[in-house]
Design a protein around this motif. Sequence first.
Motif, PDB file in Angstrom:
ATOM      1  N   ARG A 115     -60.569  -9.241   2.613  1.00 26.28           N
ATOM      2  CA  ARG A 115     -59.578  -8.161   2.497  1.00 26.28           C
ATOM      3  C   ARG A 115     -58.926  -7.887   3.849  1.00 26.28           C
ATOM      4  O   ARG A 115     -57.711  -7.727   3.949  1.00 26.28           O
ATOM      5  CB  ARG A 115     -60.259  -6.872   2.017  1.00 26.28           C
ATOM      6  N   ARG A 116     -59.766  -7.788   4.878  1.00 24.16           N
ATOM      7  CA  ARG A 116     -59.231  -7.436   6.193  1.00 24.16           C
ATOM      8  C   ARG A 116     -58.314  -8.532   6.719  1.00 24.16           C
ATOM      9  O   ARG A 116     -57.251  -8.240   7.284  1.00 24.16           O
ATOM     10  CB  ARG A 116     -60.387  -7.187   7.171  1.00 24.16           C
TER      11      ARG A 116
ATOM     12  N   TYR B 191     -56.615 -10.569   4.949  1.00 22.70           N
ATOM     13  CA  TYR B 191     -55.383 -10.509   4.162  1.00 22.70           C
ATOM     14  C   TYR B 191     -54.475  -9.392   4.686  1.00 22.70           C
ATOM     15  O   TYR B 191     -53.277  -9.605   4.929  1.00 22.70           O
ATOM     16  CB  TYR B 191     -55.739 -10.287   2.686  1.00 22.70           C
ATOM     17  N   ALA B 192     -55.068  -8.211   4.895  1.00 24.07           N
ATOM     18  CA  ALA B 192     -54.269  -7.073   5.341  1.00 24.07           C
ATOM     19  C   ALA B 192     -53.572  -7.386   6.661  1.00 24.07           C
ATOM     20  O   ALA B 192     -52.392  -7.090   6.847  1.00 24.07           O
ATOM     21  CB  ALA B 192     -55.162  -5.840   5.480  1.00 24.07           C
TER      22      ALA B 192
ATOM     23  N   VAL C 133     -50.685  -9.777   5.977  1.00 22.05           N
ATOM     24  CA  VAL C 133     -49.565  -9.162   5.263  1.00 22.05           C
ATOM     25  C   VAL C 133     -48.770  -8.265   6.201  1.00 22.05           C
ATOM     26  O   VAL C 133     -47.552  -8.161   6.101  1.00 22.05           O
ATOM     27  CB  VAL C 133     -50.058  -8.382   4.036  1.00 22.05           C
ATOM     28  N   ARG C 134     -49.469  -7.635   7.121  1.00 25.34           N
ATOM     29  CA  ARG C 134     -48.725  -6.787   8.069  1.00 25.34           C
ATOM     30  C   ARG C 134     -47.827  -7.646   8.957  1.00 25.34           C
ATOM     31  O   ARG C 134     -46.781  -7.189   9.400  1.00 25.34           O
ATOM     32  CB  ARG C 134     -49.696  -5.949   8.913  1.00 25.34           C
TER      33      ARG C 134
ATOM     34  N   PRO D 129     -44.807  -9.251   5.729  1.00 25.97           N
ATOM     35  CA  PRO D 129     -44.659  -8.453   4.515  1.00 25.97           C
ATOM     36  C   PRO D 129     -43.736  -9.162   3.513  1.00 25.97           C
ATOM     37  O   PRO D 129     -42.938 -10.009   3.919  1.00 25.97           O
ATOM     38  CB  PRO D 129     -44.031  -7.146   5.005  1.00 25.97           C
ATOM     39  N   PRO D 130     -43.890  -8.835   2.240  1.00 18.89           N
ATOM     40  CA  PRO D 130     -43.142  -9.556   1.203  1.00 18.89           C
ATOM     41  C   PRO D 130     -41.635  -9.539   1.434  1.00 18.89           C
ATOM     42  O   PRO D 130     -40.962 -10.501   1.098  1.00 18.89           O
ATOM     43  CB  PRO D 130     -43.519  -8.836  -0.093  1.00 18.89           C
ATOM     44  N   GLU D 131     -41.099  -8.462   2.017  1.00 20.71           N
ATOM     45  CA  GLU D 131     -39.646  -8.393   2.165  1.00 20.71           C
ATOM     46  C   GLU D 131     -39.155  -9.307   3.299  1.00 20.71           C
ATOM     47  O   GLU D 131     -37.980  -9.605   3.392  1.00 20.71           O
ATOM     48  CB  GLU D 131     -39.176  -6.951   2.384  1.00 20.71           C
TER      49      GLU D 131
ATOM     50  N   PHE E  61     -45.611 -14.985   2.044  1.00 12.81           N
ATOM     51  CA  PHE E  61     -46.375 -13.933   1.402  1.00 12.81           C
ATOM     52  C   PHE E  61     -47.050 -14.463   0.142  1.00 12.81           C
ATOM     53  O   PHE E  61     -48.221 -14.186  -0.120  1.00 12.81           O
ATOM     54  CB  PHE E  61     -45.475 -12.746   1.052  1.00 12.81           C
TER      55      PHE E  61
ATOM     56  N   ARG F 259     -50.922 -14.334  -0.592  1.00  8.36           N
ATOM     57  CA  ARG F 259     -51.337 -13.539  -1.747  1.00  8.36           C
ATOM     58  C   ARG F 259     -52.221 -14.356  -2.690  1.00  8.36           C
ATOM     59  O   ARG F 259     -53.231 -13.906  -3.188  1.00  8.36           O
ATOM     60  CB  ARG F 259     -50.074 -13.058  -2.476  1.00  8.36           C
TER      61      ARG F 259
ATOM     62  N   TYR G  96     -55.550 -14.798  -1.278  1.00  5.93           N
ATOM     63  CA  TYR G  96     -56.304 -13.546  -1.338  1.00  5.93           C
ATOM     64  C   TYR G  96     -56.783 -13.260  -2.753  1.00  5.93           C
ATOM     65  O   TYR G  96     -57.946 -12.905  -2.980  1.00  5.93           O
ATOM     66  CB  TYR G  96     -55.421 -12.403  -0.827  1.00  5.93           C
TER      67      TYR G  96
END
Lengths: 580, 506
Positions: B21-22, B24-25, B28-29, B32-34, B40, B44, B47
């Motif tokens: 989880r960590r 992944y976080a 992602v930071r 980010p998807p945008e 991403f 994802r 994950y």
Amino acid sequence: MGERFAVGIDLGTSTSEICVFRHGRPEPVPVASSKSVVLPSLVALNSRDELLVGEEARGAVDVPGRGVRESKRLMGRDVEIPLGSRRHRPPEIAAIILRALKESAEVYLNQPVREAVVSVPANFDDVAKRATFDAARIAGLEVQLLVAEPTAAALAYGLTRLDADEQLLVFDFGGGTLDISILEMMSGVIEVRSSHGDVALGGKDFDDVMISLLKQRVIQSVPQVRLSANLDRDLKDRAERAKVDLSSRTTTEVQLRNVGATATQQIDLDVVVSRDDYDRHCSELLSRTRACLRTALGAKGVRPSSVQKILLVGGTSYIPAVRNIIEETFGKQGSADVPADLAVAMGASIRAAQVSGLLDGATGPVITDVAPKGVGIAVVEVVGDRRMLVYEPLIRPNTTIPFRTRKTYRLMSSEQDAVNVCVYQDSTGRARYPEDAVLMKEAVITDVPCASDGTPHAIEVLFQYDLNGLIRVEGTIPATGQTVVIEEKANAAVLSPEGRAEAEKRVSELWQSRPEAREFRAVIEKAERMLGELSGTSREAIRQAVGELKAAIESGDAGATRRLGNRLVDLLYDCEREEE
Amino acid sequence: MGSDYYQILGVASTATRDEVRRAYAKLVRESPPERDAEKFALIRKAYETLSDEAARRDYDALQAHGERVSELVARAHASMAAESWGDAERAWKEILVLWPGSHAASNSLGLCQLELKRWADARRTFKSLTEVAPDVAEYWINYGLGYARESVAGDGTGGIEDDQLLIKARNRFKVAIGLDPRNAMPYLHTARTYVRQGELENALAWFDKAVSADGGLDAADLDTLDLRCAILARLGRRDAIAVEVRRMRSCLPDEPEARKYIASRLVRLGLRWSEARRFDLAHWFALEASLLDPAEETTCDFRVFSGRMAAAFRDVDRLRGDPAVSGPLTTRALYVLGRVSGSIPDADADDRASVRAYTTALDRASSAAIIEDILGLRRRYPALYDLDDELLGHVLDFVGRRSGIPVPKVARDPGRCPRCSVFEDWGHAHGCGKSSRDAAPRSSRREVGGGATASPPVPTPVARPGAASPRVTAARRRGGGTGCLVLIAAWIGAAAALALVTFAGY
């Protein structure tokens, strides 16, 4: 230009808000025509055929054919809304509200606003989302991104809580819809895990209950009464106020004027409604609320006790009976960490900041959202001993977006010359047959040539959810290079380019009739009269100021209108002084 | 591997869920998807797989043994296709050792065990499969088959144990129905359990549920309607069969080809009854078939044949214990019937013995008694007489000439249809055109002797003269009932071919 900012808009069923993100935080923008940061989603014409928006429209909105409430519920529907002598499409009404918000922000920022993130209910369908895009374009705004309302609310909460590691539930009960999202926050990432909603349950329904309760009281007191014809509409405003009143008090008194007549007299009545009484009448709505909450929790097998925080968002979440449901279910109260009526707009502006690069993973939270609805196509499969048309899920409900997947199928025979790709949506995740799902769109690939080697052609289907939660489906036969984009089921609610141009013209004409637009008319007339008498530099200055003001009024730019109007007033004032 | 999920997330293969989880976080930071949708999506996917216990186990298994597993899967499928169930079973077992999470492999293993008739093993496999995947109807159906098939595979005496098995099977099928009410299979299997227990009314009802499972009637329901017909025939419900035939017709478009196809299916059903020597039931289906497809010769011939046989069987029932007909004659008649219907194996020796016994009996009797006997048989049991008319005619001639007793000429009534005469109770259903009880003239099919000249002129479609009749007579010349046996063989061959042709048409 000034400092960088980003704009988010909550285009709500009952109220709309706009927030500006700058200096690292969202600021609610006061609406230009009032001091409030909340703009009621009301559009009406007054008796002089002038356009009124928001609070100022309240008095006129319930006159038949001259006002529109809750137009959001009509978004994506193929209907026309009468307003005065004209008829408008739902996106046009939304565009008027968006324009009012946009201009408030322009006045507030003293800068033009050209783009924004707009929030929509999590369960808005594709057609309604496209209608929202249309509305923004008509209002002169580019939609940077659509954001789901509960997602936006969670973002408003998460902005300052980067270290939170908790499970969050957003209970977004607005004027028209109920959306419930379950989110997980970890190390600065806010992850929407599931979103479930009832698109036809909102504050409006609670108003309707109050209206029927009031009517019932009238009939009880004066059994022989003939209720006046437009009573429902007349009571609308008072019912809404009574409902709001009961959120803070246990009884409310409603003064009803001219609700009907008996043979001899007109009926005026003061009615007292208690909270208990009202709750009883709302029991059906409340049980739908409970059911929706149960389903939302069930979707990911979430136990209420594992939810650390409940965010209450939207005006309807103020109703005490609704709050009780939350307390019953979770054993704790909803949090008031974010203002219920502003959280969505604030979140939308944060999302806008993320999209425009004002905020990134290093400086703020990152959020991921889901598409609540699953998508699939109909394929032929052998079930038991027979071929049947079954629903083939390709994207599960609550899949994190953006998402794309492709899958290859075979045509049924080498001689098959056409294939029909039918796209279905399924929000349960349990659909097995097309009948269990909702047909969204379909397309046919025709004139497929025979497969020469006798093996039926392969057909590749691409499914894609973009960040707006809009679906795109493409079918391709690689052997022949034929591709078809599966379009919206022929839907007249989506505007054609010509339709949008006409809509823009209608809205712009309507906009000209705003009282603000007429505000400086007397001054302009006076100035034009004075131009003949004046000479020299002051004449030239006034002539130019009048021209610019007229242009500003023409373009509908309220900020510029006000600025230029005031300048003209100053000029004329100085002129008069000099003459004296 | 480039798409190694552990590498993508930058964690060790022993990483805990929290570490995943960590990681992944953090990623992602950064993406980010945008900002970067592709990147991403990759993060994802990694994950989602590694944070889900079951998905991660499957992923690990396939990462470690993917090649061996796909090799084994191919081999298992090949073995199943070759019906080498033992080999397939071993392959699936090895797959499950390497990749324990595969539901499909468990299901296939269970299917192999069913084929190997190892009921207890199969049930154990499906029991654990339905525990981990309780919402797949197919698994529950197969679980139920683990009980149902054991019952069917038993010694057939039924009994309480069998009933218990069938009840357990039905309970599993019921779960499957709850999960997927539109799948016809569990209804069909349930119906079969009732057939097995002799509860035919229940079976009928369940077959009907199978028919309506997926909504309306369609071509896929024809097999089930066949089964209903078979049961209705067994229950002796002639009228209900006519209704079923109407339902069969509504499964298909109302076109000549479709009618022909259904007629061929009905003939096939009839043939099954005639194999079971239930010519009365066979005749029902033959009649329905020729109503649908009156022009088809093979259908019509089958109808005639089954009708004759049905009438002959009825005659036999009456003949037994009729004192007016002598013992040897009865023996001979039963013998011929047995041969014709196939219940006595074809053996020339037997035939000769039967003829010898018969002629011996004739030697002892008076000519008058013999003539009376044969005439009585001809009068009262025409269907039986017909089966053996050549021999009996010869005997009659011979005895008449020897004794000088005048014998009425064995000539057919010129106005009488030789086909219908034996099954008058059916009326002229084959459409010979004679006015009988159901006088509606249909089509004149065949000219028989000189008498058929009186047939009404509705000769569509014109039959090839003597296409089938000569075959019958030619065969019969070789002696007694064997002619009819040849006819049956010809029948079965023709009807089967017809069924195949029309089936291919669909």
